[in-house]
Design a protein around this motif. Structure first.
Motif, PDB file in Angstrom:
ATOM      1  N   ALA A 181       0.839  -1.199   0.000  1.00 57.08           N
ATOM      2  CA  ALA A 181       0.000   0.000   0.000  1.00 57.08           C
ATOM      3  C   ALA A 181       0.876   1.252   0.000  1.00 57.08           C
ATOM      4  CB  ALA A 181      -0.916  -0.005   1.220  1.00 57.08           C
ATOM      5  N   ASP A 182       0.295   2.357  -0.439  1.00 57.38           N
ATOM      6  CA  ASP A 182       1.059   3.601  -0.534  1.00 57.38           C
ATOM      7  C   ASP A 182       1.658   4.017   0.804  1.00 57.38           C
ATOM      8  OD1 ASP A 182       0.478   3.731  -3.207  1.00 57.38           O
ATOM      9  OD2 ASP A 182      -1.171   5.177  -2.987  1.00 57.38           O
ATOM     10  N   SER A 183       0.988   3.726   1.897  1.00 54.54           N
ATOM     11  CA  SER A 183       1.502   4.121   3.213  1.00 54.54           C
ATOM     12  C   SER A 183       2.786   3.391   3.578  1.00 54.54           C
ATOM     13  CB  SER A 183       0.441   3.857   4.283  1.00 54.54           C
ATOM     14  OG  SER A 183       0.163   2.469   4.386  1.00 54.54           O
ATOM     15  N   ALA A 184       3.086   2.292   2.891  1.00 49.37           N
ATOM     16  CA  ALA A 184       4.306   1.521   3.159  1.00 49.37           C
ATOM     17  C   ALA A 184       5.432   1.884   2.206  1.00 49.37           C
ATOM     18  CB  ALA A 184       4.009   0.025   3.072  1.00 49.37           C
ATOM     19  N   HIS A 185       5.255   2.939   1.403  1.00 54.03           N
ATOM     20  CA  HIS A 185       6.289   3.379   0.469  1.00 54.03           C
ATOM     21  C   HIS A 185       7.163   4.427   1.147  1.00 54.03           C
ATOM     22  CE1 HIS A 185       3.792   2.207  -3.352  1.00 54.03           C
ATOM     23  NE2 HIS A 185       3.881   1.234  -2.464  1.00 54.03           N
ATOM     24  N   LEU A 186       8.439   4.163   1.253  1.00 49.23           N
ATOM     25  CA  LEU A 186       9.364   5.144   1.808  1.00 49.23           C
ATOM     26  C   LEU A 186       9.574   6.251   0.777  1.00 49.23           C
ATOM     27  CD1 LEU A 186      10.896   5.160   4.530  1.00 49.23           C
ATOM     28  CD2 LEU A 186      12.918   4.398   3.288  1.00 49.23           C
ATOM     29  N   PRO A 187       9.550   7.513   1.193  1.00 52.46           N
ATOM     30  CA  PRO A 187       9.692   8.609   0.215  1.00 52.46           C
ATOM     31  C   PRO A 187      11.003   8.534  -0.548  1.00 52.46           C
ATOM     32  CG  PRO A 187       8.982   9.438   2.352  1.00 52.46           C
ATOM     33  CD  PRO A 187       9.361   8.009   2.559  1.00 52.46           C
ATOM     34  N   GLY A 188      10.942   8.814  -1.841  1.00 52.50           N
ATOM     35  CA  GLY A 188      12.151   8.912  -2.639  1.00 52.50           C
ATOM     36  C   GLY A 188      12.878  10.201  -2.327  1.00 52.50           C
ATOM     37  N   MET A 189      14.182  10.220  -2.587  1.00 48.68           N
ATOM     38  CA  MET A 189      14.948  11.432  -2.298  1.00 48.68           C
ATOM     39  C   MET A 189      14.499  12.586  -3.163  1.00 48.68           C
ATOM     40  SD  MET A 189      17.122  12.534  -0.176  1.00 48.68           S
ATOM     41  CE  MET A 189      17.688  10.969   0.518  1.00 48.68           C
ATOM     42  N   HIS A 190      14.031  12.296  -4.378  1.00 51.50           N
ATOM     43  CA  HIS A 190      13.545  13.378  -5.231  1.00 51.50           C
ATOM     44  C   HIS A 190      12.317  14.042  -4.618  1.00 51.50           C
ATOM     45  CE1 HIS A 190      11.251   9.804  -6.428  1.00 51.50           C
ATOM     46  NE2 HIS A 190      10.308  10.618  -6.849  1.00 51.50           N
ATOM     47  N   GLU A 191      11.506  13.260  -3.889  1.00 45.08           N
ATOM     48  CA  GLU A 191      10.334  13.835  -3.228  1.00 45.08           C
ATOM     49  C   GLU A 191      10.736  14.681  -2.027  1.00 45.08           C
ATOM     50  OE1 GLU A 191       6.871  10.547  -3.870  1.00 45.08           O
ATOM     51  OE2 GLU A 191       8.591   9.893  -2.657  1.00 45.08           O
ATOM     52  N   LEU A 192      11.690  14.183  -1.247  1.00 44.33           N
ATOM     53  CA  LEU A 192      12.136  14.938  -0.083  1.00 44.33           C
ATOM     54  C   LEU A 192      12.799  16.250  -0.493  1.00 44.33           C
ATOM     55  CD1 LEU A 192      13.664  12.073   2.104  1.00 44.33           C
ATOM     56  CD2 LEU A 192      11.422  13.136   2.314  1.00 44.33           C
ATOM     57  N   LEU A 193      13.644  16.183  -1.535  1.00 42.53           N
ATOM     58  CA  LEU A 193      14.336  17.395  -1.972  1.00 42.53           C
ATOM     59  C   LEU A 193      13.393  18.372  -2.652  1.00 42.53           C
ATOM     60  CD1 LEU A 193      17.680  15.857  -3.312  1.00 42.53           C
ATOM     61  CD2 LEU A 193      17.274  17.037  -1.142  1.00 42.53           C
ATOM     62  N   ALA A 194      12.348  17.850  -3.301  1.00 42.02           N
ATOM     63  CA  ALA A 194      11.361  18.740  -3.912  1.00 42.02           C
ATOM     64  C   ALA A 194      10.671  19.587  -2.857  1.00 42.02           C
ATOM     65  CB  ALA A 194      10.335  17.924  -4.698  1.00 42.02           C
ATOM     66  N   GLY A 195      10.473  18.997  -1.662  1.00 43.78           N
ATOM     67  CA  GLY A 195       9.875  19.757  -0.573  1.00 43.78           C
ATOM     68  C   GLY A 195      10.760  20.898  -0.094  1.00 43.78           C
ATOM     69  N   LEU A 196      12.068  20.804  -0.376  1.00 42.98           N
ATOM     70  CA  LEU A 196      13.004  21.867  -0.017  1.00 42.98           C
ATOM     71  C   LEU A 196      13.289  22.792  -1.190  1.00 42.98           C
ATOM     72  CD1 LEU A 196      15.591  19.703   1.999  1.00 42.98           C
ATOM     73  CD2 LEU A 196      13.721  21.104   2.912  1.00 42.98           C
ATOM     74  N   GLY A 197      12.579  22.572  -2.300  1.00 40.25           N
ATOM     75  CA  GLY A 197      12.773  23.407  -3.474  1.00 40.25           C
ATOM     76  C   GLY A 197      13.965  23.021  -4.326  1.00 40.25           C
ATOM     77  N   ILE A 198      14.470  21.801  -4.144  1.00 41.25           N
ATOM     78  CA  ILE A 198      15.623  21.321  -4.904  1.00 41.25           C
ATOM     79  C   ILE A 198      15.143  20.296  -5.924  1.00 41.25           C
ATOM     80  CG2 ILE A 198      17.857  20.158  -4.779  1.00 41.25           C
ATOM     81  CD1 ILE A 198      18.069  21.127  -1.893  1.00 41.25           C
ATOM     82  N   GLU A 199      15.478  20.514  -7.176  1.00 38.63           N
ATOM     83  CA  GLU A 199      15.076  19.575  -8.227  1.00 38.63           C
ATOM     84  C   GLU A 199      16.072  18.422  -8.287  1.00 38.63           C
ATOM     85  OE1 GLU A 199      14.178  19.510 -13.053  1.00 38.63           O
ATOM     86  OE2 GLU A 199      14.648  21.403 -12.023  1.00 38.63           O
ATOM     87  N   TRP A 200      15.550  17.201  -8.266  1.00 39.80           N
ATOM     88  CA  TRP A 200      16.400  16.011  -8.294  1.00 39.80           C
ATOM     89  C   TRP A 200      15.726  14.962  -9.161  1.00 39.80           C
ATOM     90  CZ3 TRP A 200      21.246  15.675  -6.495  1.00 39.80           C
ATOM     91  CH2 TRP A 200      21.851  14.412  -6.451  1.00 39.80           C
ATOM     92  N   PRO A 201      16.474  14.284 -10.025  1.00 37.97           N
ATOM     93  CA  PRO A 201      15.843  13.286 -10.900  1.00 37.97           C
ATOM     94  C   PRO A 201      15.319  12.096 -10.104  1.00 37.97           C
ATOM     95  CG  PRO A 201      18.233  13.182 -11.073  1.00 37.97           C
ATOM     96  CD  PRO A 201      17.918  14.410 -10.270  1.00 37.97           C
ATOM     97  N   ARG A 202      14.346  11.418 -10.665  1.00 38.04           N
ATOM     98  CA  ARG A 202      13.773  10.232 -10.025  1.00 38.04           C
ATOM     99  C   ARG A 202      14.757   9.063 -10.176  1.00 38.04           C
ATOM    100  NH1 ARG A 202       8.526   8.375  -8.798  1.00 38.04           N
ATOM    101  NH2 ARG A 202       7.681  10.333  -9.630  1.00 38.04           N
ATOM    102  N   THR A 203      15.280   8.605  -9.065  1.00 33.48           N
ATOM    103  CA  THR A 203      16.188   7.456  -9.023  1.00 33.48           C
ATOM    104  C   THR A 203      15.754   6.561  -7.863  1.00 33.48           C
ATOM    105  OG1 THR A 203      17.781   8.472  -7.485  1.00 33.48           O
ATOM    106  CG2 THR A 203      18.074   8.924  -9.853  1.00 33.48           C
ATOM    107  N   PRO A 204      16.377   5.379  -7.707  1.00 32.88           N
ATOM    108  CA  PRO A 204      16.023   4.536  -6.559  1.00 32.88           C
ATOM    109  C   PRO A 204      16.428   5.111  -5.209  1.00 32.88           C
ATOM    110  CG  PRO A 204      17.067   3.233  -8.298  1.00 32.88           C
ATOM    111  CD  PRO A 204      17.244   4.670  -8.657  1.00 32.88           C
ATOM    112  N   LEU A 205      17.226   6.166  -5.182  1.00 31.90           N
ATOM    113  CA  LEU A 205      17.665   6.758  -3.922  1.00 31.90           C
ATOM    114  C   LEU A 205      16.463   7.218  -3.122  1.00 31.90           C
ATOM    115  CD1 LEU A 205      20.082   7.662  -2.179  1.00 31.90           C
ATOM    116  CD2 LEU A 205      19.989   9.861  -3.399  1.00 31.90           C
ATOM    117  N   ASN A 206      16.417   6.844  -1.863  1.00 30.60           N
ATOM    118  CA  ASN A 206      15.264   7.172  -1.017  1.00 30.60           C
ATOM    119  C   ASN A 206      15.713   7.548   0.385  1.00 30.60           C
ATOM    120  OD1 ASN A 206      15.091   4.523   0.733  1.00 30.60           O
ATOM    121  ND2 ASN A 206      15.362   3.840  -1.380  1.00 30.60           N
ATOM    122  N   ALA A 207      14.757   7.726   1.275  1.00 35.66           N
ATOM    123  CA  ALA A 207      15.054   8.192   2.628  1.00 35.66           C
ATOM    124  C   ALA A 207      15.880   7.215   3.442  1.00 35.66           C
ATOM    125  CB  ALA A 207      13.740   8.495   3.362  1.00 35.66           C
ATOM    126  N   SER A 208      16.089   6.004   2.952  1.00 38.33           N
ATOM    127  CA  SER A 208      16.959   5.057   3.653  1.00 38.33           C
ATOM    128  C   SER A 208      18.384   5.576   3.768  1.00 38.33           C
ATOM    129  CB  SER A 208      16.969   3.709   2.937  1.00 38.33           C
ATOM    130  OG  SER A 208      15.715   3.081   3.010  1.00 38.33           O
TER     131      SER A 208
END
Length: 376
Positions: A181-208
């Motif tokens: 389910a969506d609630s079990a998806h760890l945010p991707g780094m591109h999503e976290l950085l987008a919240g800070l106004g930083i553009e980052w390509p979609r890659t497997p890198l995530n909050a881990s």
């Protein structure tokens, strides 16, 4: 029998691994030249593929995250006097823990509760899988190297049996579970950085990645700032002396292996919660064994492990780019490079130590004289 060469800690941890790495790269360059390729072109393309673009850097850091977890797992056990080769199996069972809670509670819990639960499950399942070899070592004398190797095969068989017979998505041909389910998806780094106004390509890198860095700091604090870590290292250096000082070696064996297994189990968070969003048959893909090399190169120190994990992440990502960009270069050459690094950083780690010791001893009197002149 020759006496082991003593080096200052800064040289042993910081300088010697760099020399070993340089020797491995030099031998690799010779091998590349022998097969008819330009070593400079190969190294340049490898570095460019790993760090030359944001996308490449994202993949490099994604691989490095997994290797940081498994490298730390090996290091904690090593400081307790144990050689845990079971990181592969502990990571598999940690992934089972992630899948179990994600499939059971993903549709009923919000992400703020679901994701911490997945992290706890990964650590608990990985620690539980390491507890049996630890207990056999502590109370029965069964060598932990043998038992952890055996448990890798058991974990692989258990994962395959559960996936094929109980967890496989109905109606599908691929051996994998239904999507989390969506609630079990760890945010991707591109999503976290987008919240800070930083553009980052979609890659497997995530909050881990943040969890891996926190784990490195936590391991450092445990081993060198807490009494529990001092007792663990004391047992690793001399179980008899530690027991004489009032430390219980059996407890430290259990503690070291439980922490080691928990760290290895965190691979499941990076790979399953962060990237795949479902349980796969071969999601670990040798990361547990790579962690042994990462720990050896990093001299079993958290900072060195993070840097070594980054190196292996660059080899994985840069090697993939090389296979596409350089004609005649294959992934087997990357494996050769990894093997040479392991050779020089493991079996031949002390080859350069005598020469380095002579250089350090020659420079120390000059440094002392310079310091005395400055104070004078």
């Amino acid at each position: 029998m020759s006496r082991p060469v003593e080096l200052p800690r800064w040289a042993d941890i910081g300088l010697l691994p760099l020399i070993n790495l340089a020797m491995a790269l030099a031998v690799s360059a010779i091998v590349v030249a022998v097969i008819g390729l330009d070593p400079v072109q190969v190294i340049t393309q490898l570095v460019k593929g790993a760090f030359g673009t944001r996308s490449g850097l994202g993949y490099t850091l994604y691989y490095a995250t997994t290797f940081t977890f498994t490298g730390l797992a090996v290091a904690v056990a090593f400081h307790g006097g144990l050689f845990n080769i079971g990181g592969e199996g502990q990571a598999m069972v940690g992934g089972l823990g992630v899948a179990a809670v994600s499939l059971a509670f993903g549709n009923s819990l919000p992400a703020v509760l679901m994701l911490p639960l997945a992290v706890v499950a990964a650590m608990a399942f990985g620690a539980a899988w390491a507890a049996v070899p630890a207990a056999l070592q502590a109370w029965r004398g069964s060598h932990v190297v043998i038992t952890t190797i055996m448990f890798n095969f058991i974990a692989s068989a258990l994962l395959a049996w559960l996936l094929v017979n109980h967890l496989k998505a109905p109606g599908g041909m691929t051996v994998e579970t239904v999507a989390f389910a969506d609630s079990a998806h760890l945010p991707g780094m591109h999503e976290l950085l987008a919240g800070l106004g930083i553009e980052w390509p979609r890659t497997p890198l995530n909050a881990s990645l943040l969890l891996a860095l926190a784990a490195a700091v936590g391991v450092w604090a445990l081993l060198w700032r807490l009494r529990a870590g001092y007792e663990l290292r004391a047992v690793g250096h001399s179980p008899e002396a530690a027991h004489y000082a009032g430390i219980h070696p059996r407890r430290q064996v259990m503690l070291a292996m439980l922490i080691s297994g928990a760290l290895a189990g965190m691979v499941g968070v990076n790979e399953l919660s962060g990237v795949q969003h479902k349980l796969l048959l071969d999601f670990v893909a040798g990361a547990g064994f790579t962690g042994i090399a990462v720990s050896l190169i990093g001299r079993n120190h958290p900072l060195g492990i993070v840097l070594a994990a980054l190196l292996f992440g660059a080899l994985y990502q840069g090697g993939a780019e090389l296979a596409f960009e350089v004609p005649g270069f294959s992934r087997d050459m990357v494996t050769t490079l990894q093997g040479l690094i392991v050779l020089f950083s493991g079996a031949m780690a002390r080859v350069a130590a005598p020469a380095l010791s002579r250089v350090v001893m020659a420079l120390q009197p000059r440094a002392a004289v310079a310091a005395g002149a400055a104070h004078g």
